[in-house]
Design an enzyme around this catalytic site. Structure first.
Site, PDB file in Angstrom:
ATOM      1  N   SER A 126       7.139  -2.794  -5.470  1.00 42.24           N
ATOM      2  CA  SER A 126       7.360  -1.595  -4.654  1.00 42.24           C
ATOM      3  C   SER A 126       8.788  -1.559  -4.135  1.00 42.24           C
ATOM      4  O   SER A 126       9.395  -2.600  -3.893  1.00 42.24           O
ATOM      5  CB  SER A 126       6.388  -1.626  -3.474  1.00 42.24           C
ATOM      6  OG  SER A 126       6.782  -0.720  -2.469  1.00 42.24           O
ATOM      7  N   TYR A 151       2.898  -6.225   4.464  1.00 47.98           N
ATOM      8  CA  TYR A 151       2.639  -5.695   3.112  1.00 47.98           C
ATOM      9  C   TYR A 151       3.885  -5.875   2.260  1.00 47.98           C
ATOM     10  O   TYR A 151       3.813  -6.413   1.149  1.00 47.98           O
ATOM     11  CB  TYR A 151       2.262  -4.206   3.184  1.00 47.98           C
ATOM     12  CG  TYR A 151       2.449  -3.501   1.863  1.00 47.98           C
ATOM     13  CD1 TYR A 151       3.563  -2.707   1.635  1.00 47.98           C
ATOM     14  CD2 TYR A 151       1.529  -3.669   0.843  1.00 47.98           C
ATOM     15  CE1 TYR A 151       3.756  -2.085   0.418  1.00 47.98           C
ATOM     16  CE2 TYR A 151       1.715  -3.053  -0.384  1.00 47.98           C
ATOM     17  CZ  TYR A 151       2.836  -2.265  -0.591  1.00 47.98           C
ATOM     18  OH  TYR A 151       3.034  -1.655  -1.818  1.00 47.98           O
ATOM     19  N   LYS A 155       4.811  -8.274  -1.253  1.00 44.11           N
ATOM     20  CA  LYS A 155       5.430  -7.822  -2.499  1.00 44.11           C
ATOM     21  C   LYS A 155       6.675  -8.665  -2.813  1.00 44.11           C
ATOM     22  O   LYS A 155       6.912  -9.056  -3.959  1.00 44.11           O
ATOM     23  CB  LYS A 155       5.794  -6.337  -2.431  1.00 44.11           C
ATOM     24  CG  LYS A 155       4.582  -5.414  -2.462  1.00 44.11           C
ATOM     25  CD  LYS A 155       3.762  -5.614  -3.733  1.00 44.11           C
ATOM     26  CE  LYS A 155       2.566  -4.685  -3.779  1.00 44.11           C
ATOM     27  NZ  LYS A 155       1.681  -4.939  -4.945  1.00 44.11           N
TER      28      LYS A 155
HETATM   29  C1  WQD Z   1       6.651   8.970   3.600  1.00 50.11           C
HETATM   30  C2  WQD Z   1       7.358   9.759   4.670  1.00 50.11           C
HETATM   31  C3  WQD Z   1       6.683   9.206   6.898  1.00 50.11           C
HETATM   32  C4  WQD Z   1       2.614  10.788   6.737  1.00 50.11           C
HETATM   33  C5  WQD Z   1       4.645   4.278   0.986  1.00 50.11           C
HETATM   34  C6  WQD Z   1       3.505   3.325   1.096  1.00 50.11           C
HETATM   35  C7  WQD Z   1       3.910   1.949   0.702  1.00 50.11           C
HETATM   36  C8  WQD Z   1       4.698   1.956  -0.576  1.00 50.11           C
HETATM   37  C9  WQD Z   1       5.871   2.920  -0.515  1.00 50.11           C
HETATM   38  C10 WQD Z   1       3.491   1.435  -2.559  1.00 50.11           C
HETATM   39  C11 WQD Z   1       7.732   8.885   5.868  1.00 50.11           C
HETATM   40  C12 WQD Z   1       6.345  10.652   6.568  1.00 50.11           C
HETATM   41  C13 WQD Z   1       3.896  10.397   6.386  1.00 50.11           C
HETATM   42  C14 WQD Z   1       2.435  11.827   7.711  1.00 50.11           C
HETATM   43  C15 WQD Z   1       4.807  12.026   7.900  1.00 50.11           C
HETATM   44  N1  WQD Z   1       3.844   2.314  -1.649  1.00 50.11           N
HETATM   45  N2  WQD Z   1       4.967  11.024   6.953  1.00 50.11           N
HETATM   46  N3  WQD Z   1       3.538  12.414   8.249  1.00 50.11           N
HETATM   47  O1  WQD Z   1       6.003   5.014   4.240  1.00 50.11           O
HETATM   48  O2  WQD Z   1       7.530   5.650   2.355  1.00 50.11           O
HETATM   49  O3  WQD Z   1       5.577   4.077   1.991  1.00 50.11           O
HETATM   50  O4  WQD Z   1       5.298   4.201  -0.237  1.00 50.11           O
HETATM   51  O5  WQD Z   1       3.817   0.320  -2.653  1.00 50.11           O
HETATM   52  O6  WQD Z   1       2.700   1.227   0.527  1.00 50.11           O
HETATM   53  O7  WQD Z   1       3.093   3.319   2.445  1.00 50.11           O
HETATM   54  O8  WQD Z   1       5.239   6.559   2.386  1.00 50.11           O
HETATM   55  O9  WQD Z   1       3.859   8.590   2.425  1.00 50.11           O
HETATM   56  O10 WQD Z   1       3.511   6.849   4.253  1.00 50.11           O
HETATM   57  O11 WQD Z   1       5.588   8.239   4.231  1.00 50.11           O
HETATM   58  O12 WQD Z   1       5.802  12.577   8.422  1.00 50.11           O
HETATM   59  O13 WQD Z   1       1.284  12.220   8.074  1.00 50.11           O
HETATM   60  O14 WQD Z   1       6.456  10.749   5.175  1.00 50.11           O
HETATM   61  O15 WQD Z   1       7.178   9.094   8.235  1.00 50.11           O
HETATM   62  O16 WQD Z   1       8.987   9.327   6.357  1.00 50.11           O
HETATM   63  P1  WQD Z   1       6.178   5.319   2.811  1.00 50.11           P
HETATM   64  P2  WQD Z   1       4.442   7.557   3.333  1.00 50.11           P
END
Ligand code: WQD
Length: 342
Positions: A126, A151, A155
Site C-alpha cells: 500500500s 496498519y 505493510k
Molecule cells: C481518503 C480521503 C479522508 C471518508 C485508504 C485506506 C488504507 C489504504 C490507503 C489500502 C481522506 C477523506 C474519507 C469520509 C472524508 N488502502 N474522507 N470523509 O485514508 O487515504 O487510506 O487508502 O491499503 O487502508 O484507509 O483513504 O478513503 O479513508 O480517505 O473526507 O467519510 O477522504 O480524510 O482525506 P485513505 P480514505
C-alpha cells in the site's frame, strides 16, 4: 494450467483480481475465512466468468490449516497474498490485532511457499508505506517515512519479511503498492461491501447518496491544497486487479531482474476530496449531502504516484478515469440496494 492461490479471495481487490486472472488463462483457488468478507462475492465472480471458484474457508493464522491447502494443491505455481485487516482507525485502537493477524498469516503462507517450493509470490502492499511524503509524485525509491498507523506498519514490515524470505529461498516476488482503490467491476456483479459504517471516502459518498447514511463529513478543508481538502491518487479496482495478472506473467516469464521488485499502482493523478465529490455529483446526477468537519487523525495532506515503472516494466496502463470510478461505484451501490430490498 497455471494454478494460483489467492488469499483473501472474497475481498474487494481479491475478487476483482480472481476475475482478471481467470480471464487471462489462470486457474484460481481462494483462501478466505470471511472474517472481513462475504463468501457470496464469489457468486458474482461466477456470474462474470461462468465457473465456480473453490474457496478454502480457513484462518491462515493457523499454520496446519494453511499447510493443508498446499498439501491438497501441490501444483500451485504462484500466490497472491491479500488476506489482511486494513482499517486504519481500527489498527490504532487495536494494534496487536493487526500485528497478530496480518503478520502471522503472511509468515504461515511464506513458510508453505518455502516448503512446497512455490516459485512466485505477489504481496498486497500500500502507498501507506510512504507515510506523509515530503512531495508527490512518489516513486518506488521515495523515502519510507514512519508509518502513520499500525496498519501501515504491518505493510512496511510485511514488505521486509517478503523481501528477506524471497532472498533466502530464491522465491520470485513482487510488492504492489496500491494507492486508493475505488470503484467496482463494470458488470455490476462484484464490488466493495464495507462492514459497518464505511471509513473510506467513496463508499461513504455512495452510501450517503443512496440514503444508507443521512449525511457524510469532509474531514477538513483547511489543508494546503487546491481547495483545502486532502489529495489522493484514486485508482479503479479493475486496474489494480489487472496489474496482479501482469505481475504474475512477469515473474513466470522470469523477466524480473531481482527476486523482490516493487511497483506503485496509482493513476499518477491526485484529486482532492471535494473534486471527487463534484465528479460523483456530475456522473450520478445526485446532489451529495455533506458537511465540512474537522481534520481526521492520521490523515496525510496528499500523495499521488509516479507509475512509470509499472507502465514500462509490467506494461500496465490504467484504463479507468475518475468519472468511470464514480459511476461504477454508484452502479454497484444501486445494485446492493436493489438486492437488499428483494
Ligand atoms: C481518503 C480521503 C479522508 C471518508 C485508504 C485506506 C488504507 C489504504 C490507503 C489500502 C481522506 C477523506 C474519507 C469520509 C472524508 N488502502 N474522507 N470523509 O485514508 O487515504 O487510506 O487508502 O491499503 O487502508 O484507509 O483513504 O478513503 O479513508 O480517505 O473526507 O467519510 O477522504 O480524510 O482525506 P485513505 P480514505
Amino acid at each position: 494450467m497455471k494454478k494460483i492461490l489467492v488469499t483473501g479471495g472474497c475481498g474487494y481487490i481479491g475478487s476483482h483480481t480472481i476475475v482478471d486472472l481467470l480471464q487471462h488463462g489462470y486457474e484460481v483457488i481462494s483462501a478466505d475465512n470471511n472474517s472481513r468478507s462475504n463468501p457470496e462475492i464469489l457468486d458474482g465472480v461466477e456470474k462474470i466468468i461462468g465457473r465456480k471458484i473453490k474457496n478454502y474457508h480457513v484462518d491462515l493464522c493457523v499454520f496446519d490449516d494453511a499447510h493443508a491447502i498446499f498439501q491438497e494443491n501441490p501444483d500451485i505455481i504462484g500466490i497472491i497474498h491479500f488476506a489482511a485487516f486494513k482499517a486504519v482507525g481500527e489498527s490504532v485502537e487495536n494494534p496487536l490485532l493487526y500485528y497478530d493477524n496480518n503478520l502471522n498469516s503472511l509468515i504461515n503462507i511464506l513458510r508453505c511457499c518455502e516448503e512446497f517450493g512455490v516459485p512466485n509470490f505477489v504481496f498486497s502492499s500500500s502507498c501507506t508505506v510512504y507515510g506523509n511524503p515530503d512531495s508527490s509524485p512518489v516513486t518506488e525509491d521515495s523515502q519510507m517515512k514512519k508509518a502513520e498507523s499500525p496498519y501501515g506498519s504491518t505493510k512496511q514490515m510485511g514488505e521486509e519479511i517478503v523481501h528477506q524470505t524471497a532472498n533466502s529461498n530464491n522465491i520470485q516476488s513482487v510488492l504492489l503498492r496500491y494507492f486508493n482503490p475505488v470503484g467496482a467491476h463494470p458488470s455490476g456483479e462484484i464490488g466493495e461491501i464495507p462492514i459497518g459504517r464505511p471509513a473510506n471516502l467513496v463508499p461513504a459518498i455512495t452510501q450517503t447518496a443512496i440514503g444508507k447514511l443521512p449525511q457524510m463529513q469532509v474531514y477538513g478543508n483547511d489543508y494546503p491544497t487546491r481547495d483545502g481538502s486532502c489529495v489522493r491518487d484514486y485508482i479503479h479496482v479493475s486496474d489494480i486487479a489487472h496489474a496482479h495478472t501482469l505481475a504474475l506473467d512477469y515473474l513466470i516469464a522470469e523477466k524480473n531482474k531481482t527476486n523482490c521488485e516493487i511497483f506503485n499502482l496509482g493513476t499518477g493523478n491526485g484529486y482532492t476530496v471535494l473534486e471527487v465529490i463534484n465528479t460523483f455529483e456530475k456522473v450520478s446526477g445526485q446532489k451529495l449531502n455533506y458537511t465540512i468537519a474537522g481534520r481526521r487523525a492520521g490523515d496525510i495532506i496528499g500523495i499521488y504516484a509516479n507509475n512509470e515503472k509499472a507502465r514500462q516494466v509490467l506494461g500496465w496502463t490504467p484504463a479507468y478515469n475518475l468519472e468511470d470510478m464514480m459511476l461504477t461505484a454508484w452502479n454497484w451501490e444501486i445494485k446492493l440496494a436493489n438486492n437488499t430490498s428483494k
